[in-house]
Design a protein around this motif. Structure first.
Motif, short mmCIF file in Angstrom:
data_model
loop_
_atom_site.label_atom_id
_atom_site.label_comp_id
_atom_site.label_asym_id
_atom_site.label_seq_id
_atom_site.Cartn_x
_atom_site.Cartn_y
_atom_site.Cartn_z
N GLU A 82 0.83 -1.22 0.00
CA GLU A 82 0.00 0.00 0.00
C GLU A 82 0.86 1.26 0.00
O GLU A 82 0.50 2.26 -0.64
CB GLU A 82 -0.94 -0.01 1.21
N VAL A 85 2.00 1.79 -3.51
CA VAL A 85 0.87 2.27 -4.31
C VAL A 85 0.65 3.76 -4.07
O VAL A 85 0.43 4.53 -5.01
CB VAL A 85 -0.40 1.47 -3.97
N GLN A 86 0.75 4.18 -2.82
CA GLN A 86 0.58 5.60 -2.48
C GLN A 86 1.68 6.44 -3.12
O GLN A 86 1.43 7.53 -3.64
CB GLN A 86 0.60 5.77 -0.95
N ARG A 89 0.98 7.01 -6.71
CA ARG A 89 -0.02 8.06 -6.92
C ARG A 89 0.63 9.45 -6.88
O ARG A 89 0.26 10.35 -7.64
CB ARG A 89 -1.11 7.98 -5.86
N ILE A 90 1.62 9.59 -6.00
CA ILE A 90 2.29 10.90 -5.85
C ILE A 90 3.26 11.15 -7.00
O ILE A 90 3.29 12.23 -7.58
CB ILE A 90 3.04 10.96 -4.49
N GLY A 92 3.53 9.47 -9.92
CA GLY A 92 3.04 9.19 -11.27
C GLY A 92 3.43 7.81 -11.75
O GLY A 92 2.63 7.11 -12.37
N LYS A 93 4.66 7.39 -11.45
CA LYS A 93 5.12 6.05 -11.84
C LYS A 93 6.32 5.68 -10.98
O LYS A 93 7.21 6.52 -10.74
CB LYS A 93 5.49 6.00 -13.32
N HIS A 115 -2.57 -1.60 -10.23
CA HIS A 115 -1.63 -0.50 -10.48
C HIS A 115 -0.53 -0.92 -11.45
O HIS A 115 0.00 -0.09 -12.18
CB HIS A 115 -1.04 -0.02 -9.15
N ASN A 118 -2.43 -0.61 -14.83
CA ASN A 118 -2.60 0.74 -15.38
C ASN A 118 -1.27 1.46 -15.61
O ASN A 118 -1.25 2.60 -16.09
CB ASN A 118 -3.54 1.58 -14.50
N SER A 120 1.06 2.52 -13.45
CA SER A 120 1.63 3.40 -12.43
C SER A 120 2.74 2.71 -11.64
O SER A 120 3.60 3.37 -11.04
CB SER A 120 0.55 3.91 -11.48
#
Length: 429
Positions: A82, A85-86, A89-90, A92-93, A115, A118, A120
């Protein structure tokens, strides 16, 4: 001296520092060009320990400039995933290296896979186990390529040792550590294609060496002693172990005595006497079979002797068995025949047992029509023993032949008998 092990410090920082593996990540490969052009695909790296999976992931990270994270699937929890994953999100990749990916549990997968899908999270998974057997299909489907890494050559290992000896920052260059060409070759040979072992051994030799006139000199006997203590790679349940068993059987089947002895030696060094003995027994009946029927009992005797003796003496009867099988006439007709019979049953090719073959050892058997069986021993035929012309297969299968003789060794004589009996038989479709 550095706190980190030499093998850790010498990991390549960019793709251009990778030693070996030029066939899939060298400057002329598509993967190298993709990464240098800013595209890093998700992938699986499959190979033995010490072969360079982690080093290649680090090199890709250094060449791609993506935020890099590393997890081990045996220790990482859902919270670790997690957090990445966070971060994705910050940022971009991000690039995630997941070691021992075959140990990834379903909860971790459910958190990570969307993720990866998609884009990321770019996933580089590493495994020592066959990914087609041990890596979850959901992960495999999201990794564009599966790269099977080859063991490093002696030349690769020599280049790596020389690089470590010369490197002033990460290696041993500033310690004036001198090795002869012959000593480097000995270390490289002992490492058996494992970069980590080579660098670990090199570091141990450094610490066991003496300083003479400002230069650290390694004694030959120290190198020979430490080199001889390097274990053979392999475990009793891993893919490499089963690959060794497969290579042993295929070498015996191909009558290559030296290759078979090499794989036997490797397996015995790993120490699983039970699995090796079981495979040798299978081979005696699967690959030698009717061409040399005496081989099965010979191998069984060798296996029983090995079990009583234990290692290391067990190697002697097993070597006898392997050499005998390599040089024996060979036939796989028995396994082909039984597999054909099993396949026929699975395909529904069945029928009623003829009445005269059914059990008649009870009162009332005659009333059920279980009569008419002719006892072959009552009808001698030459030196063969006894034989009568009667139907044994169900009506639906009369004339079916599962057994196809191989004209080799003792089976040549059996094939002649088989064909002669067929010519006597009248129950054909």
């Amino acid at each position: 001296m550095h706190n980190e092990p030499l093998a850790f410090r010498m990991r390549p920082l960019t793709l251009d520092e990778v030693v070996g593996h030029q066939d899939f990540i060298g400057p002329t490969t598509a993967l190298y060009k993709m990464i240098h052009n800013g595209h890093v695909p998700s992938m699986l790296l499959y190979g033995e320990p010490g072969i360079g999976k982690t080093s290649i992931a680090n090199a890709i990270a250094g060449s791609s400039k993506l935020p890099f994270f590393a997890l081990n699937a045996t220790r990482a929890g859902k919270k670790d995933v997690e957090d990445i994953v966070q971060e994705a999100r910050i940022s971009g990749k991000v690039l995630l290296f997941l070691d021992e990916i075959h140990r990834f549990n379903k909860l971790q997968q459910d958190t990570l896979l969307p993720h990866v899908e998609n884009g990321s999270i770019v996933l580089i998974g590493a495994t020592t186990e066959n990914p087609y057997h041990d890596v979850n299909p959901a992960i495999r489907s999201r990794c564009g390529e599966i790269y099977q890494l080859k063991r490093l050559t002696i030349e690769n290992i020599i280049a790596l040792i020389q690089k470590a000896l010369a490197d002033d920052k990460r290696g041993l260059g500033k310690y004036h550590f001198a090795l002869t060409e012959k000593q480097i070759e000995l270390i490289a040979g002992a490492a058996n294609g494992d970069a980590r072992k080579a660098l670990t051994l090199l570091e141990s030799i450094y610490y066991a060496s003496d300083e003479v006139d400002g230069q650290t000199i390694a004694a030959d006997h120290i190198i020979e002693h430490l080199s001889s203590r390097i274990g053979v790679y392999g475990d009793k349940k891993g893919s490499h172990f089963y690959n060794l068993l497969s290579a042993l059987q295929k070498s015996v089947r191909g009558s290559d005595t030296n290759a078979a002895l090499y794989y036997l030696a490797h397996l015995l060094e790993i120490g699983d006497l039970v699995a090796v003995s079981r495979r040798l027994l299978v081979m005696a009946y699967e690959d030698i079979g009717l061409a040399n029927p005496a081989t099965g009992p010979h191998v069984l005797a060798a296996v029983q002797a090995a079990e009583r003796l234990g290692l290391p003496e067990a190697r002697i009867p097993l070597a006898n068995a392997v050499i005998e099988m390599c040089l024996a006439s060979k036939s796989n007709s028995a396994i082909v025949a039984i597999d054909a019979a099993i396949a026929a049953i699975h395909e529904g090719k069945t029928g009623d047992i003829p009445h005269h073959l059914r059990d008649a050892h009870y009162g009332g058997a005659k009333d059920l029509g279980h009569v008419g069986y002719q006892y072959p021993h009552h009808t001698p035929i030459g030196t063969f023993g006894g034989w009568v012309d009667q139907q044994y297969l169900p009506d639906e299968l009369v004339g079916t032949e599962f057994y196809q003789p191989v004209i080799a060794g003792e089976e040549k004589r059996m094939a002649g008998i088989y064909e002669k009996l067929k010519s006597f038989h009248q129950h054909k479709k």
